[in-house]
Design a protein around this motif. Structure first.
Motif, PDB file in Angstrom:
ATOM      1  N   LEU A  31       0.850  -1.386  -0.255  1.00 36.39           N
ATOM      2  CA  LEU A  31      -0.594  -0.296   0.132  1.00 36.39           C
ATOM      3  C   LEU A  31       0.651   1.129  -0.027  1.00 36.39           C
ATOM      4  O   LEU A  31       1.894   0.758   0.605  1.00 36.39           O
ATOM      5  N   HIS A  37      -5.122   7.155   1.666  1.00 37.83           N
ATOM      6  CA  HIS A  37      -4.987   6.132   1.951  1.00 37.83           C
ATOM      7  C   HIS A  37      -5.226   5.104   3.000  1.00 37.83           C
ATOM      8  O   HIS A  37      -4.776   3.152   2.652  1.00 37.83           O
ATOM      9  N   ASP A  46      -7.420   2.005   3.054  1.00 36.86           N
ATOM     10  CA  ASP A  46      -7.390   1.170   2.655  1.00 36.86           C
ATOM     11  C   ASP A  46      -6.554   0.198   3.751  1.00 36.86           C
ATOM     12  O   ASP A  46      -6.380  -1.480   3.559  1.00 36.86           O
ATOM     13  N   ASP A  48      -9.123  -1.047   5.257  1.00 41.44           N
ATOM     14  CA  ASP A  48     -10.339  -2.193   4.425  1.00 41.44           C
ATOM     15  C   ASP A  48      -9.075  -3.963   4.528  1.00 41.44           C
ATOM     16  O   ASP A  48      -9.140  -4.719   4.170  1.00 41.44           O
ATOM     17  N   GLU A  49      -7.770  -3.732   3.927  1.00 42.97           N
ATOM     18  CA  GLU A  49      -6.813  -5.116   4.303  1.00 42.97           C
ATOM     19  C   GLU A  49      -6.985  -5.754   5.699  1.00 42.97           C
ATOM     20  O   GLU A  49      -6.738  -6.805   5.952  1.00 42.97           O
TER      21      GLU A  49
END
Length: 306
Positions: A238, A247, A250, A253-254
């Protein structure tokens, strides 16, 4: 198990653990186990009946049907045992170690995720000497974030202890978030550290940080990504800026995806260490019974194993 679930319900600190505790309070585990237990008791009674007619050499219990039952029990036990990793993650939280070289932005990331100034941030490398742990809730799941000392060779005795503790925390963690400054040109130390820390059951998320401070950050990131891909194949990559909150979703979410992938096929989730150990003993006993049938040992010993 229902009494224990009341304790779990009281102690639950997130939505996911509350739901699992409620399911167990309703007797989810008890129902699953009692059905298997009744089937086994029927067979045990038939096996023990054979003992009364040992001289006649009569078989009341169909061995083929017993093998089929054992396979069914083994499948159910495996499913429950497999659910423990997910259940433990729900109950205790997922341990996430934030690792990287000094000044990679570990403490800045911790503060950004928690939305508070929890760790001291400065331009001086090696500011964090000890580990800092805080809990972050994402989509009803708990993540225990562990900020650690920067990994490097140091003559400072206190910082050196911090580096050792950082490695110990990674050994106990479920997820490793490894930070690399996107401006880095020499990845030798980072690659060596990643290879040292990697293990099969550890999810690795590599974050290229400070993308707001570097021109052509994406091009530099691609160069780093190519090197990482050839050396550290199993990882997520990322691009983030903790300072500018770029981000970070992100990354969240991961982490959520990691928990979702832990879910097993079982409707009942095991969260209790005592239950897990009992299930392990049970499946060991199943293997012994199957072995006993294969070797056609005497009915007395078969009854004992059952």
């Amino acid at each position: 198990s229902q009494a224990e679930s009341i304790a779990d319900l009281i102690a639950s600190e997130n939505e996911a653990s509350r739901k699992v505790a409620l399911q167990q309070l309703k007797g989810g585990i008890s129902q699953e186990i009692s059905v298997l237990r009744n089937d086994l008791l029927n067979f045990v009674s038939l096996i023990e009946l054979e003992l009364d007619f040992a001289e006649e050499d009569v078989e009341f219990a169909d061995r083929t049907a017993l093998v089929q039952l054992l396979q069914k029990i083994e499948s159910k036990l495996k499913s429950l045992i497999d659910s423990f990793q997910y259940g433990n993650a729900i109950k205790s939280g997922v341990a996430v170690a934030i690792i990287g070289k000094p000044n990679a932005g570990k403490s800045t990331l911790l503060n950004a995720l928690l939305k508070e100034e929890r760790a001291i941030v400065s331009d001086i490398a090696g500011t964090t000497r000890d580990t800092i742990e805080e809990v972050l809730h994402i989509k009803g799941n708990a993540f225990r974030l562990i900020d650690t000392a920067g990994l490097r060779e140091t003559e400072d005795a206190i910082e050196a202890i911090g580096v050792v503790k950082a490695k110990e925390k990674v050994a106990q963690a479920d997820v490793l978030v490894y930070l690399i400054d996107v401006a880095t040109t020499d990845l030798k130390d980072d690659l060596a550290m990643l290879k040292e820390l990697a293990r099969e059951d550890l999810k690795i998320i590599i974050c290229l940080t400070k993308i707001d401070e570097v021109e052509q950050a994406e091009q530099k990131a691609q160069t780093i990504a190519q090197t990482l891909q050839s050396e550290i194949p199993a990882h997520e990559l990322l691009l983030i800026s903790a300072k500018e909150n770029i981000h970070l979703q992100d990354l969240k979410d991961e982490l959520s995806t990691y928990v979702e992938h832990l879910k097993s096929e079982s409707n009942v989730v095991i969260t209790n260490q005592r239950h897990y150990e009992s299930l392990q003993k049970s499946i060991d006993a199943v293997y012994k019974v199957k072995e006993a049938i294969t070797h056609q040992i005497s009915t007395e010993l078969l009854a004992y194993e059952l």
